[in-house]
Every structure is written in structure tokens, then in C-alpha cells.
Design a protein around this motif. Structure first.
Motif, PDB file in Angstrom:
ATOM      1  N   VAL A 132     -10.721  12.626  29.227  1.00 38.38           N
ATOM      2  CA  VAL A 132     -11.506  12.414  28.014  1.00 38.38           C
ATOM      3  C   VAL A 132     -10.547  12.373  26.832  1.00 38.38           C
ATOM      4  N   LEU A 133     -10.571  11.259  26.119  1.00 35.56           N
ATOM      5  CA  LEU A 133      -9.767  11.120  24.905  1.00 35.56           C
ATOM      6  C   LEU A 133     -10.683  11.311  23.711  1.00 35.56           C
ATOM      7  N   VAL A 134     -10.357  12.280  22.874  1.00 35.90           N
ATOM      8  CA  VAL A 134     -11.184  12.616  21.716  1.00 35.90           C
ATOM      9  C   VAL A 134     -10.420  12.271  20.454  1.00 35.90           C
ATOM     10  N   GLY A 135     -10.989  11.376  19.670  1.00 34.30           N
ATOM     11  CA  GLY A 135     -10.338  10.956  18.438  1.00 34.30           C
ATOM     12  C   GLY A 135     -11.056  11.473  17.217  1.00 34.30           C
ATOM     13  N   GLU A 136     -10.294  11.834  16.198  1.00 32.42           N
ATOM     14  CA  GLU A 136     -10.882  12.255  14.921  1.00 32.42           C
ATOM     15  C   GLU A 136     -10.092  11.627  13.788  1.00 32.42           C
ATOM     16  N   GLY A 137     -10.829  11.150  12.794  1.00 33.61           N
ATOM     17  CA  GLY A 137     -10.200  10.467  11.680  1.00 33.61           C
ATOM     18  C   GLY A 137     -10.940   9.190  11.352  1.00 33.61           C
ATOM     19  N   ASN A 138     -10.255   8.247  10.730  1.00 34.83           N
ATOM     20  CA  ASN A 138     -10.857   6.963  10.398  1.00 34.83           C
ATOM     21  C   ASN A 138     -11.187   6.193  11.676  1.00 34.83           C
ATOM     22  N   PRO A 139     -12.453   5.780  11.868  1.00 37.09           N
ATOM     23  CA  PRO A 139     -12.857   5.139  13.139  1.00 37.09           C
ATOM     24  C   PRO A 139     -12.026   3.917  13.506  1.00 37.09           C
ATOM     25  N   ASN A 140     -11.688   3.078  12.531  1.00 43.05           N
ATOM     26  CA  ASN A 140     -10.914   1.872  12.827  1.00 43.05           C
ATOM     27  C   ASN A 140      -9.499   2.213  13.290  1.00 43.05           C
ATOM     28  N   ILE A 165     -14.234   9.414  23.118  1.00 41.24           N
ATOM     29  CA  ILE A 165     -15.169  10.038  22.184  1.00 41.24           C
ATOM     30  C   ILE A 165     -14.535  10.049  20.803  1.00 41.24           C
ATOM     31  N   VAL A 166     -15.292   9.580  19.822  1.00 40.79           N
ATOM     32  CA  VAL A 166     -14.855   9.647  18.430  1.00 40.79           C
ATOM     33  C   VAL A 166     -15.753  10.645  17.719  1.00 40.79           C
ATOM     34  N   VAL A 167     -15.147  11.638  17.109  1.00 42.58           N
ATOM     35  CA  VAL A 167     -15.899  12.702  16.441  1.00 42.58           C
ATOM     36  C   VAL A 167     -16.353  12.224  15.077  1.00 42.58           C
ATOM     37  N   GLY A 168     -17.631  12.407  14.803  1.00 41.94           N
ATOM     38  CA  GLY A 168     -18.190  12.013  13.513  1.00 41.94           C
ATOM     39  C   GLY A 168     -19.698  11.998  13.565  1.00 41.94           C
ATOM     40  N   GLY A 172     -22.889   6.043  17.325  1.00 44.20           N
ATOM     41  CA  GLY A 172     -21.908   5.887  18.383  1.00 44.20           C
ATOM     42  C   GLY A 172     -20.856   6.980  18.416  1.00 44.20           C
ATOM     43  N   GLN A 173     -20.891   7.889  17.433  1.00 45.40           N
ATOM     44  CA  GLN A 173     -19.948   8.991  17.392  1.00 45.40           C
ATOM     45  C   GLN A 173     -20.633  10.294  17.827  1.00 45.40           C
ATOM     46  N   VAL A 174     -19.826  11.301  18.109  1.00 44.96           N
ATOM     47  CA  VAL A 174     -20.340  12.599  18.543  1.00 44.96           C
ATOM     48  C   VAL A 174     -20.051  13.625  17.456  1.00 44.96           C
ATOM     49  N   PRO A 175     -21.087  14.280  16.918  1.00 46.67           N
ATOM     50  CA  PRO A 175     -20.845  15.323  15.906  1.00 46.67           C
ATOM     51  C   PRO A 175     -19.984  16.449  16.475  1.00 46.67           C
ATOM     52  N   LEU A 176     -19.202  17.054  15.610  1.00 50.29           N
ATOM     53  CA  LEU A 176     -18.282  18.112  16.044  1.00 50.29           C
ATOM     54  C   LEU A 176     -19.029  19.234  16.763  1.00 50.29           C
ATOM     55  N   ARG A 177     -20.196  19.608  16.261  1.00 48.77           N
ATOM     56  CA  ARG A 177     -20.949  20.721  16.842  1.00 48.77           C
ATOM     57  C   ARG A 177     -21.486  20.402  18.237  1.00 48.77           C
ATOM     58  N   LYS A 178     -21.525  19.098  18.589  1.00 46.67           N
ATOM     59  CA  LYS A 178     -22.042  18.700  19.896  1.00 46.67           C
ATOM     60  C   LYS A 178     -20.940  18.247  20.847  1.00 46.67           C
ATOM     61  N   LEU A 179     -19.682  18.372  20.419  1.00 41.92           N
ATOM     62  CA  LEU A 179     -18.569  17.877  21.219  1.00 41.92           C
ATOM     63  C   LEU A 179     -18.454  18.601  22.552  1.00 41.92           C
ATOM     64  N   GLN A 180     -18.505  19.922  22.515  1.00 43.02           N
ATOM     65  CA  GLN A 180     -18.366  20.695  23.746  1.00 43.02           C
ATOM     66  C   GLN A 180     -19.496  20.379  24.729  1.00 43.02           C
ATOM     67  N   THR A 181     -20.708  20.260  24.222  1.00 37.98           N
ATOM     68  CA  THR A 181     -21.853  19.924  25.075  1.00 37.98           C
ATOM     69  C   THR A 181     -21.689  18.548  25.690  1.00 37.98           C
TER      70      THR A 181
END
Length: 229
Positions: A132-140, A165-168, A172-181
């Protein structure tokens, strides 16, 4: 005697943690104390009233006290968790802090496997669902980082499923609070031995890249390569 001293030393530590958690939560959620107290009082009062109606106020009061304490702990825990995530959202490395909590589930987490000067970053987690690759920052910009990391990994783990997974909070993004789930819900497709093998390959790839000679500065222009003899 030693056990008694240990337990006594642990209790102040736990109480201090609870106090710090409450102080942190109250800064973000000023009404947390009133809400938790109201839940406890209403629950206890309701059971006590039922106890008088059925002529067993003592037993109902004891049960109401225990249930009130349980509900207060649950409500406080959820609001404290929400407050913690609220403070972390938007901070560089917040996703890595969340991913570290799933290590005990058999996951191997490697923070910041790719990053750029804009503080966009990619974290990697390897478990039975694959990579699982999790990215955070500017989506582009994160999109380009994810593509580069997948291309790099394909040299050694081309047959392993990769989830991006892109955090946001955008679509199409996953909120930080739901990342672990989100990670824990992924289907398991690998055995523990396969996870270990994949980690060994990725670790070897990382060591190989880190040991490659990299010029310590810009290459001079119009340089002439020596001719072979």
C-alpha cells in the motif's frame, strides 16, 4: 512487594496520560468535559430511577454507575481521537503517524520512501493485502510520486498487488481519520512468508539505490567524455 511498587508507579503514569489527553482534547473541543459528564449523569440517573420503580435502587444504581463509566470512557475516547486527528490533518508526516499504529497487525511500515521539495511524500506499508502506497500532499504532485515509486518497485515485486491511497477530503481520497480503517479492510491475498519475502526484496532495492554513486553537485556543461582506446 516489588509488584506492589510497580503497580503504584504505573498508576500515576496512566493518570498523567489521561490528564494530558483531556487537556489536548479540551483545546480543540472545549465542551468535551460537559458532554462526557452529561452522559454519565443521565445514564446513572436513568438506571437509578428504574431501580426505584422496580424497588431495587441499590443494584440498579451499581449497574448504572458501571454503565455510565463505560459510556463516558467511550465518548471521551472518540472525541479525543477526533481532536487528535484534527490537529494532525494538514501536517507533513501525519499519515506516517497513523500508519505506525498498524504495525502490530503484521504490517511493515516504511515512512517517506519518496518525497519532493514541496513536502509531498509517499509512505509504504506492506502486509497481507500486498503493498500500500500512501501519499499526502498536493494530489497532482503526489500522483507523479506514486507513479515513480511503482515503477521503481516493479523491478523486484512486479507480481505483488499495489494499492494507492491519497490522503485528503476530496473525492477519491481517504480522510486521515479513516486511513487505518481503509488499510484494515483490504482483502488479504498473501501469506506471512510472502510478506516477509516482499519486504526483503524492497529492503534490498532500497539499499541498492542508497548505495549508488550520486554526483555531489551539478554536472559541468560541455564536458567531454574520454574516448575509449
Amino acid at each position: 512487594m516489588a509488584r506492589k511498587e510497580t503497580s503504584e508507579s504505573e498508576n500515576p503514569g496512566r493518570l498523567k496520560q489521561i490528564r494530558l489527553a483531556y487537556q489536548m482534547t479540551k483545546r480543540v473541543d472545549p465542551k468535551v468535559g460537559l458532554i462526557v459528564a452529561a452522559v454519565g449523569i443521565v445514564t446513572f440517573g436513568a438506571f437509578l430511577a428504574i431501580g426505584f420503580l422496580i424497588d431495587h435502587p441499590i443494584w440498579a444504581g451499581i449497574l448504572g454507575f458501571l454503565l455510565a463509566f463505560l459510556l463516558m470512557a467511550i465518548i471521551f475516547g472518540r472525541r479525543a481521537e477526533k481532536a487528535a486527528f484534527g490537529q494532525m490533518e494538514g501536517q507533513p508526516g501525519a499519515a506516517a503517524a497513523v500508519l505506525n499504529n498498524i504495525r502490530r497487525g503484521g504490517w511493515v511500515v516504511t515512512p517517506a520512501v519518496a518525497a519532493n521539495r514541496h513536502q509531498d511524500v509517499i509512505h509504504r506499508a506492506v502486509g497481507r493485502p500486498g503493498i500500500v502506497l500512501v501519499g499526502e500532499g498536493n494530489p497532482n504532485r503526489v500522483k507523479h510520486l506514486l507513479a515513480g515509486e511503482k515503477k521503481k518497485m516493479s523491478r523486484v515485486v512486479a507480481d505483488v498487488p499495489v494499492t494507492e491511497i491519497v490522503v485528503g477530503d476530496a473525492e477519491g481520497q481517504v480522510p486521515l481519520r479513516k486511513l487505518q480503517t481503509a488499510l484494515l479492510k483490504l482483502p488479504r491475498v498473501m501469506t506471512k512468508n510472502e510478506v516477509r519475502t516482499v519486504n526483503d526484496r524492497l529492503r534490498a532495492l532500497g539499499d541498492l539505490i542508497s548505495n549508488m554513486p550520486i554526483p555531489k553537485g551539478p554536472m559541468p556543461k560541455n564536458i567531454r567524455m574520454p574516448k575509449g582506446r
